[in-house]
Design an enzyme around this catalytic site. Structure first.
Site, mmCIF file in Angstrom:
data_model
loop_
_atom_site.group_PDB
_atom_site.id
_atom_site.type_symbol
_atom_site.label_atom_id
_atom_site.label_comp_id
_atom_site.label_asym_id
_atom_site.label_seq_id
_atom_site.Cartn_x
_atom_site.Cartn_y
_atom_site.Cartn_z
ATOM 1 N N GLU A 46 0.822 -1.214 0.000
ATOM 2 C CA GLU A 46 0.000 0.000 0.000
ATOM 3 C C GLU A 46 0.856 1.266 0.000
ATOM 4 O O GLU A 46 0.508 2.252 -0.636
ATOM 5 C CB GLU A 46 -0.958 0.009 1.193
ATOM 6 C CG GLU A 46 -2.092 -1.003 1.070
ATOM 7 C CD GLU A 46 -2.984 -0.753 -0.158
ATOM 8 O OE1 GLU A 46 -3.072 0.392 -0.619
ATOM 9 O OE2 GLU A 46 -3.557 -1.736 -0.673
ATOM 10 N N TYR A 129 -6.268 6.386 4.416
ATOM 11 C CA TYR A 129 -6.461 5.359 3.390
ATOM 12 C C TYR A 129 -5.669 4.081 3.714
ATOM 13 O O TYR A 129 -6.214 2.970 3.710
ATOM 14 C CB TYR A 129 -6.029 5.899 2.010
ATOM 15 C CG TYR A 129 -6.026 4.812 0.968
ATOM 16 C CD1 TYR A 129 -7.196 4.396 0.368
ATOM 17 C CD2 TYR A 129 -4.839 4.158 0.626
ATOM 18 C CE1 TYR A 129 -7.206 3.358 -0.546
ATOM 19 C CE2 TYR A 129 -4.826 3.126 -0.287
ATOM 20 C CZ TYR A 129 -6.018 2.733 -0.874
ATOM 21 O OH TYR A 129 -6.014 1.703 -1.767
ATOM 22 N N ASP A 147 -9.936 6.109 -1.387
ATOM 23 C CA ASP A 147 -9.029 6.922 -2.208
ATOM 24 C C ASP A 147 -9.822 7.499 -3.381
ATOM 25 O O ASP A 147 -11.056 7.393 -3.418
ATOM 26 C CB ASP A 147 -7.835 6.088 -2.688
ATOM 27 C CG ASP A 147 -8.243 5.010 -3.670
ATOM 28 O OD1 ASP A 147 -9.468 4.817 -3.885
ATOM 29 O OD2 ASP A 147 -7.361 4.350 -4.239
#
Ligand code: SF4
Length: 365
Positions: A46, A129, A147
Site C-alpha cells: 500500500e 487510506y 481513495d
C-alpha cells in the site's frame, strides 16, 4: 448537511453482493495477493502504491519483500540499502517513513502491526487510506480504504455532484461504506471496490456495460457517469529552473553530493546543481566559486521532472575537470549504478553520463 441523497445508504447496501461476486471471479492478480493477506506485506504494497501505478510497483514489491521479508528486517535495514531498493519509485519520504513505522512496531507493538485503525494511524507515513486498507485487507475489520478510485465509484453510483476533494465528503463516504461492510468479507469488499475503480469504473470513460453494479448505478441511468466525479481544479504547479553540473574528473569519476536533510528529495544523492537557468558565463562563474579547474565545458541537454506541486526544468552541463574537488563525493559509474540511489529526477541525464563514461573507458584502452 449530507453530500449524498437519502437513497445512498440503500444503494451502498445493494452494491455489496454483486461486487463480491464479481471480485470472486475477476480479482486482479498481484504479487501481494498470492498468499493470505499479511499485515506487513499489505503495508509495504500500500505504501508503494501511493501515487504509483500497479504495474510499476510489482517488481519493486517483489524485490523488496525478497530482501526484507519481515518487519524486523525492515526496521534494522541500512538506509542506503533501503534507498537502493526504492530507487526509481520516487517520493522517497515514503520508504523512510516505512522504516520508521517498522521501528515503532518493533519498539511499541512487539514486532506485530496492530489490528486497530487508530493505532495504525499512529505509525509514521500511515494515513486514513492506508490504515483502512491494512485494517480491512489484512485484519478483516470493517474499515473502508477511501481513495480517489473509491470516491469516483461512490459518486457515480449515487449520482452525487459534490466536490470529492472536500475532506467532509470523504468522511461521509467512509461512514456510509463502513455501515455496509459485511463480517467475514471486509478484505474482499475493500479490494473489490479498488479493482472496480481501477479496471471498470475508469475516470474518463467508465465501462458500464461490463460493470456488476450497472443495474443499481444512478449516474449510468442518468447519463452523467463520464462527467463525474466533480473535483475542484488543482492548484497550478510551481516551476523551478535548475542548472545541473555533470562534473567528470580526469580519472573518469563523477561528482555527487547529498541534498539537504529537509525538503524535496531530502538527504538523497544528486548531481551538483544550482537554482536558475545559468548562462555559459554564469556556469563559468559557478565553477570558479567552487574552485573547479576545467578542461572542457559543453551542454548536456535538458530534462523535466514533475513532483506533486512542483516542476523542475533542468538544464545540464558536462564539465571535464582537472582533479577532484573535495567538496563533492566522486564515484565511478559502476558504483553510481550499484551503490548509490539517484532519484529519477536525474534520469534524464543518464544518457549523457553513460556516453562520457564510455568515451573515457575507450580513451584509456
Ligand atoms: Fe461506474 Fe458505470 Fe459501474 Fe456506474 S455502471 S459504477 S458509472 S462503471
Amino acid at each position: 448537511m449530507s453530500f449524498f441523497s437519502p437513497a445512498a445508504p440503500s444503494i451502498f447496501s445493494a452494491m455489496v453482493a454483486p461486487l463480491l461476486r464479481w471480485y470472486a471471479a475477476s480479482a486482479r492478480k498481484m504479487p501481494w495477493r498470492m498468499s493470505l493477506p499479511d499485515p506487513y506485506r499489505t503495508l509495504v504494497s500500500e505504501i508503494m502504491l501511493q501515487q504509483t501505478r500497479v504495474e510499476t510497483v510489482k517488481p519493486y514489491y517483489e524485490r523488496f519483500i525478497a530482501e526484507l521479508p519481515t518487519v524486523a528486517e525492515l526496521a534494522a535495514a541500512d538506509e542506503e540499502r533501503l534507498l537502493k531498493l526504492w530507487e526509481g519509485l520516487g517520493y522517497y519520504s515514503r520508504v523512510r517513513n516505512l522504516q520508521k513505522a517498522a521501528q515503532k512496531v518493533m519498539r511499541e507493538f512487539g514486532g506485530e502491526l496492530p489490528a486497530d485503525r487508530d493505532l495504525l494511524l499512529s505509525l509514521p507515513g500511515i494515513g486514513e487510506y492506508t490504515a483502512g486498507a491494512i485494517a480491512s485487507i489484512a485484519f478483516g475489520l470493517p474499515e473502508p480504504a477511501v481513495d480517489g478510485n473509491v470516491l469516483r465509484v461512490c459518486a457515480r453510483l449515487t449520482d452525487c455532484h459534490a466536490d470529492i476533494a472536500d475532506p467532509a465528503f470523504r468522511r461521509e463516504t467512509r461512514d456510509l461504506l463502513k455501515a455496509v461492510y459485511p463480517p467475514g468479507k471486509c478484505s474482499d469488499l475493500t479490494q473489490s471496490i479498488m479493482d472496480l475503480g481501477a479496471v471498470v469504473c475508469l475516470p474518463g470513460s467508465p465501462h458500464c456495460p461490463e460493470c456488476p453494479l450497472a443495474e443499481i448505478c444512478l449516474a449510468r441511468k442518468s447519463g452523467t457517469a463520464p462527467a463525474l466525479p466533480v473535483k475542484k481544479a488543482a492548484a497550478e504547479r510551481k516551476i523551478e529552473n535548475r542548472t545541473v553540473f555533470l562534473l567528470f574528473s580526469d580519472s573518469g569519476r563523477i561528482a555527487l553530493r547529498k541534498r539537504p536533510g529537509r525538503g524535496i528529495l531530502a538527504g538523497l544523492w544528486e548531481y551538483p546543481a544550482e537554482t536558475g537557468k545559468l548562462t555559459r558565463s554564469e556556469v563559468g562563474q559557478w565553477l570558479k566559486n567552487h574552485q573547479i579547474e576545467t578542461v572542457g565545458i559543453k551542454k548536456a541537454g535538458a530534462c523535466k521532472h514533475i513532483f506533486t506541486h512542483l516542476e523542475w526544468h533542468q538544464t545540464g552541463w558536462l564539465i571535464q575537470c582537472q582533479g577532484e574537488n573535495s567538496e563533492f563525493t566522486w564515484t565511478t559509474l559502476r558504483d553510481l549504478h550499484e551503490r548509490y540511489s539517484l532519484p529519477s529526477a536525474f534520469q534524464g541525464f543518464s544518457t549523457a553520463v553513460n556516453e562520457i563514461a564510455a568515451g573515457k573507458r575507450a580513451a584509456s584502452k
